[in-house]
Design an enzyme around this catalytic site. Structure first.
Site, PDB file in Angstrom:
ATOM      1  CD  GLU A 443      -2.853  -0.969  -0.118  1.00  0.00           C
ATOM      2  OE1 GLU A 443      -2.893   0.085  -0.774  1.00  0.00           O
ATOM      3  OE2 GLU A 443      -3.395  -2.021  -0.479  1.00  0.00           O
TER       4      GLU A 443
HETATM    5  C1  LIG Z   1       3.029  -9.564   0.539  1.00  0.00           C
HETATM    6  C2  LIG Z   1       2.709  -8.510  -0.460  1.00  0.00           C
HETATM    7  C3  LIG Z   1       1.386  -8.234  -0.771  1.00  0.00           C
HETATM    8  C4  LIG Z   1       1.084  -7.278  -1.742  1.00  0.00           C
HETATM    9  N1  LIG Z   1      -0.228  -7.070  -2.113  1.00  0.00           N
HETATM   10  C5  LIG Z   1      -0.480  -6.319  -3.224  1.00  0.00           C
HETATM   11  C6  LIG Z   1      -1.799  -6.268  -3.778  1.00  0.00           C
HETATM   12  O1  LIG Z   1      -2.746  -6.844  -3.255  1.00  0.00           O
HETATM   13  N2  LIG Z   1      -1.980  -5.560  -4.929  1.00  0.00           N
HETATM   14  C7  LIG Z   1      -0.955  -4.907  -5.560  1.00  0.00           C
HETATM   15  O2  LIG Z   1      -1.185  -4.308  -6.579  1.00  0.00           O
HETATM   16  N3  LIG Z   1       0.287  -4.914  -5.030  1.00  0.00           N
HETATM   17  C8  LIG Z   1       0.556  -5.616  -3.890  1.00  0.00           C
HETATM   18  N4  LIG Z   1       1.825  -5.652  -3.371  1.00  0.00           N
HETATM   19  C9  LIG Z   1       2.873  -4.859  -4.012  1.00  0.00           C
HETATM   20  C10 LIG Z   1       3.324  -3.684  -3.162  1.00  0.00           C
HETATM   21  O3  LIG Z   1       2.308  -2.724  -3.067  1.00  0.00           O
HETATM   22  C11 LIG Z   1       4.634  -3.162  -3.773  1.00  0.00           C
HETATM   23  O4  LIG Z   1       5.635  -4.138  -3.505  1.00  0.00           O
HETATM   24  C12 LIG Z   1       5.030  -1.814  -3.217  1.00  0.00           C
HETATM   25  O5  LIG Z   1       4.121  -0.821  -3.632  1.00  0.00           O
HETATM   26  C13 LIG Z   1       6.436  -1.386  -3.649  1.00  0.00           C
HETATM   27  O6  LIG Z   1       6.636  -1.606  -5.030  1.00  0.00           O
HETATM   28  P1  LIG Z   1       7.936  -2.419  -5.502  1.00  0.00           P
HETATM   29  O7  LIG Z   1       8.005  -3.658  -4.692  1.00  0.00           O
HETATM   30  O8  LIG Z   1       7.908  -2.563  -6.964  1.00  0.00           O
HETATM   31  O9  LIG Z   1       9.148  -1.507  -5.045  1.00  0.00           O
HETATM   32  P2  LIG Z   1       9.790  -0.311  -5.915  1.00  0.00           P
HETATM   33  O10 LIG Z   1       8.713   0.579  -6.401  1.00  0.00           O
HETATM   34  O11 LIG Z   1      10.729  -0.872  -6.885  1.00  0.00           O
HETATM   35  O12 LIG Z   1      10.586   0.466  -4.776  1.00  0.00           O
HETATM   36  C14 LIG Z   1      11.857   0.024  -4.265  1.00  0.00           C
HETATM   37  C15 LIG Z   1      12.354   1.027  -3.224  1.00  0.00           C
HETATM   38  O13 LIG Z   1      12.523   2.315  -3.846  1.00  0.00           O
HETATM   39  C16 LIG Z   1      11.781   3.304  -3.143  1.00  0.00           C
HETATM   40  N5  LIG Z   1      11.278   4.279  -4.110  1.00  0.00           N
HETATM   41  C17 LIG Z   1      10.712   4.052  -5.315  1.00  0.00           C
HETATM   42  N6  LIG Z   1      10.380   5.203  -5.894  1.00  0.00           N
HETATM   43  C18 LIG Z   1      10.721   6.188  -5.052  1.00  0.00           C
HETATM   44  C19 LIG Z   1      10.632   7.618  -5.069  1.00  0.00           C
HETATM   45  N7  LIG Z   1      10.104   8.278  -6.107  1.00  0.00           N
HETATM   46  N8  LIG Z   1      11.079   8.305  -4.004  1.00  0.00           N
HETATM   47  C20 LIG Z   1      11.593   7.673  -2.928  1.00  0.00           C
HETATM   48  N9  LIG Z   1      11.715   6.333  -2.858  1.00  0.00           N
HETATM   49  C21 LIG Z   1      11.283   5.603  -3.902  1.00  0.00           C
HETATM   50  C22 LIG Z   1      10.671   2.557  -2.436  1.00  0.00           C
HETATM   51  O14 LIG Z   1      10.221   3.263  -1.289  1.00  0.00           O
HETATM   52  C23 LIG Z   1      11.369   1.256  -2.067  1.00  0.00           C
HETATM   53  O15 LIG Z   1      12.076   1.420  -0.869  1.00  0.00           O
HETATM   54  C24 LIG Z   1       2.133  -6.568  -2.374  1.00  0.00           C
HETATM   55  C25 LIG Z   1       3.466  -6.814  -2.018  1.00  0.00           C
HETATM   56  C26 LIG Z   1       3.762  -7.786  -1.096  1.00  0.00           C
HETATM   57  C27 LIG Z   1       5.215  -8.078  -0.795  1.00  0.00           C
END
Ligand SMILES: Cc1cc2nc3c(=O)[nH]c(=O)nc-3n(C[C@H](O)[C@H](O)[C@H](O)COP(=O)(O)OP(=O)(O)OC[C@H]3O[C@@H](n4cnc5c(N)ncnc54)[C@H](O)[C@@H]3O)c2cc1C
Length: 597
Positions: A443
């Site tokens: 989220e």
């Molecule tokens: C158990 C689990 C359940 C989930 N459930 C759902 C679900 O039901 N539906 C769904 O759609 N998704 C779901 N997710 C996905 C989750 O919402 C994402 O993993 C999360 O939003 C982060 O995206 P990412 O993993 O691609 O990380 P990335 O976006 O690649 O981010 C990596 C790091 O970079 C940082 N970062 C990225 N951009 C910026 C910026 N502009 N400024 C500062 N920092 C930044 C982030 O804070 C993070 O620390 C789930 C994930 C997990 C692990």
């Protein structure tokens, strides 16, 4: 195994004594939400979560969900499905949903304690119904009448569940990168949805006959980036305009993710292969519609942090009273025992009081946010509604990020109170710490909540929500000038309010010269704000306790915890302030290719 008892006394205190829920609900027209009704919800909610959900928490962790590749089916841990049937049978699914769609129409603030109890009792189980609430909100605000007729009632009644399908392998935070396509079908107004979504919570399970996926995808002529995203309803089983269930849709779970915690929650790879989907809201405005869902979900995830913190604290407190090790430095406190219980040691008290202050303070912060949702939806006065709206927008990232980061802190303190036994699975403390870890990631990560707070809620909206909060602080301070019970907290609170405003202006001025200053200040500003917000709630809590008919022991506990908070936790703001004032340079100076020089 860790135990759980719903903290009904403090929940009632926050609702009725601090937030004045009884007159508030009456004023907002919730005629059925009397004190007796809310009390009954609390009692029954405690019974359900303590006796049905909590015993399944460890089983869910050990057994996890299982996936059948041949059929794409997901089996949930033993007992989970039966617990969900009881949840539906008990009418819990639609507690705060509108009566016209089969809900019970109670205020959000009356439903929020149940949410906390579910998360504390069994976070992984709670993830299955979690996104149904977000789907309900999205359909209520953006769905066409037939979509509401066909999909809302079964979701509200718990017969179907909802999901939120945003994330793809190449896009998490940056939804502008998403690739899932939506091609209009001839004739019936539906679309063919094709793409792969990952990490989808409750994407597949064995609880219900249908699952309603809310999916972000791109129309053929969509502009690039986040301005070209639309939202679609894609049910697992096709649904006619009359609401009748039809054939299986072309959506299938392709795998389950293996995770650090919440093993009982099904985290699915979902493959859409020309699946039938229906546009919800306007073309290319999907992100806005999805935000309705995400804001609900962000508050809900904040409560997950709170629930886990409370369960961890309850167990650490019990253990600290029972575990005998060493004598108090100032002489034996229990000379008849072979050693003193560890609760006499200042360092153990530091960990326990930190948990108590963050849990009880966080409860006020979270429940107050829920009451703002009720004011926005049901208030008579447009001025009050728009103030509540600005305030809710401002506090949502604080609730989400602070309650979940404090959830990690609290579960780690609790584990530490158990010493080496905390690291051993038998006591259940390591599970709580593992389960808490996800809450700062999904989220929207903590970093993204911080950007939302500073970039959007403060800079773009010119601090409207902050102004409401500052006004709330000043009104409280002015009203309690002569109140001896809270006198010691008024001056420090006023000083923090002034500092909060100045710090916000400092960031704003720097951002004009260099936009990177916003990102550089965001994390520290978010926590600075969280700690000042909690100071306000702790001062209010002492005033509310004094004015109540609660026993002296309760009043003293609130006062002493507030003193601990002001003396030991509020000073964390000083470090955050110093970090903000140092500006972006220390963060930005090192070249990316010199990090490993
Ligand atoms: C158990 C689990 C359940 C989930 N459930 C759902 C679900 O039901 N539906 C769904 O759609 N998704 C779901 N997710 C996905 C989750 O919402 C994402 O993993 C999360 O939003 C982060 O995206 P990412 O993993 O691609 O990380 P990335 O976006 O690649 O981010 C990596 C790091 O970079 C940082 N970062 C990225 N951009 C910026 C910026 N502009 N400024 C500062 N920092 C930044 C982030 O804070 C993070 O620390 C789930 C994930 C997990 C692990």
């Amino acid at each position: 195994m860790s135990s759980y008892h719903a903290p009904l006394s403090d929940m009632r205190f926050v609702l009725f004594d601090v937030l004045g829920a009884e007159p508030l609900f009456a004023r907002l027209g919730f005629a059925d939400a009397t004190r007796d009704v809310v009390d009954a919800v609390l009692e029954e909610g405690a019974r359900f979560t303590e006796t049905v959900l909590a015993p399944l928490n460890r089983i869910g962790d050990e057994a996890g969900c299982s996936y059948d590749q041949a059929s794409g089916a997901v089996a949930t841990p033993p007992g989970f499905r039966q617990a969900y049937a009881q949840y539906v049978e008990g009418g819990w699914a639609g507690l705060v949903s509108p009566v016209e769609f089969g809900g019970q129409g109670l205020p959000h603030a009356a439903g929020v304690p149940l949410k906390e109890m579910i998360d504390a009792a069994n976070l992984a189980w709670g993830n299955f119904p979690l996104l149904s609430h977000g789907a309900t909100e999205a359909l209520l605000h953006h769905g066409e009448p037939w979509q509401q007729e066909a999909f809302l009632k079964p979701i509200v009644e718990g017969r179907w569940t909802g999901t939120m399908c945003l994330t793809e392998p190449q896009c998490g935070t940056d939804l502008g990168l998403l690739k899932t396509r939506a091609i209009p079908n001839d004739g019936d107004g539906s679309h063919a949805i094709t793409g792969t979504k990952i990490f989808i919570t409750a994407g597949e399970h064995d609880f219900t006959e249908n699952i309603v996926h809310l999916v972000l995808a791109r129309l053929p002529d969509a502009p690039a980036g986040s301005k070209g995203i639309s939202l679609f309803i894609v049910p697992k089983m096709k649904v006619g305009r009359d609401g009748a269930i039809g054939a299986r849709n072309a959506v299938r779970c392709g795998a389950l993710e293996h995770k650090m915690g919440i093993h009982g929650s099904a985290t699915c790879v979902m493959n859409f292969d020309d699946a039938q989907g229906w546009l919800i809201g306007e073309p290319n405005k999907g992100l806005m519609a999805m935000f309705t869902m995400m804001n609900t979900a962000r508050l809900a995830v904040g409560l997950q942090g709170l629930g886990l913190s409370d369960r961890a604290y309850q167990n650490a407190l019990r253990y600290a009273r029972e575990r005998l090790q060493m004598r108090s430095l100032s002489g034996a406190k229990f000379p008849d025992k072979p050693a003193d219980p560890i609760i006499v040691h200042p360092d153990v008290r530091r960990m326990l009081l930190t948990q108590k202050a963050l849990v009880e303070g966080g409860r006020m912060l979270g429940y107050h946010a829920a009451s703002l949702v009720d004011i926005i939806g049901h208030g008579d006065d447009p001025g009050e509604r728009s103030q509540a709206d600005a305030l809710l927008g401002f506090v949502t990232p604080i609730v989400k990020a602070c309650l979940t980061e404090w959830g990690i802190e609290c579960t780690y303190h609790a584990l530490q109170c158990f010493g080496g036994h905390g690291y051993i699975a038998e006591h259940g403390m390591e599970q709580l710490a593992r389960d808490a870890r996800i809450t700062t990631l999904y989220e929207g990560t903590t970093g993204i909540q911080a950007l939302d707070l500073v970039g959007r809620k403060v800079m773009q909206l010119q601090g409207a929500g902050l102004r409401v909060f500052l006004q709330m602080i000043e009104e409280f301070c002015a009203a309690n000038e002569g109140n001896a019970a809270v006198a010691e907290f008024i001056a420090p609170l006023r000083a923090k309010a002034v500092e909060w405003q100045q710090l916000t202006m400092t960031i704003g001025q720097r951002a004009v010269a260099n936009a990177d200053e916003v990102g550089a200040a965001a994390y520290d500003y978010l926590f600075y704000s969280g700690y000042v917000a909690l100071a306000y709630w702790w001062a209010r809590s002492v005033a509310a306790a004094e004015a109540s008919s609660r026993p002296d022991a309760f009043k003293q506990a609130k006062r002493e915890t507030a003193r601990f908070y002001f003396a030991r936790l509020l000073p964390r703001t000083l470090a955050h302030k110093a970090a903000i004032e140092s500006g972006g340079a220390p963060l930005l100076a090192l070249d990316a290719d010199r990090f490993d020089a």
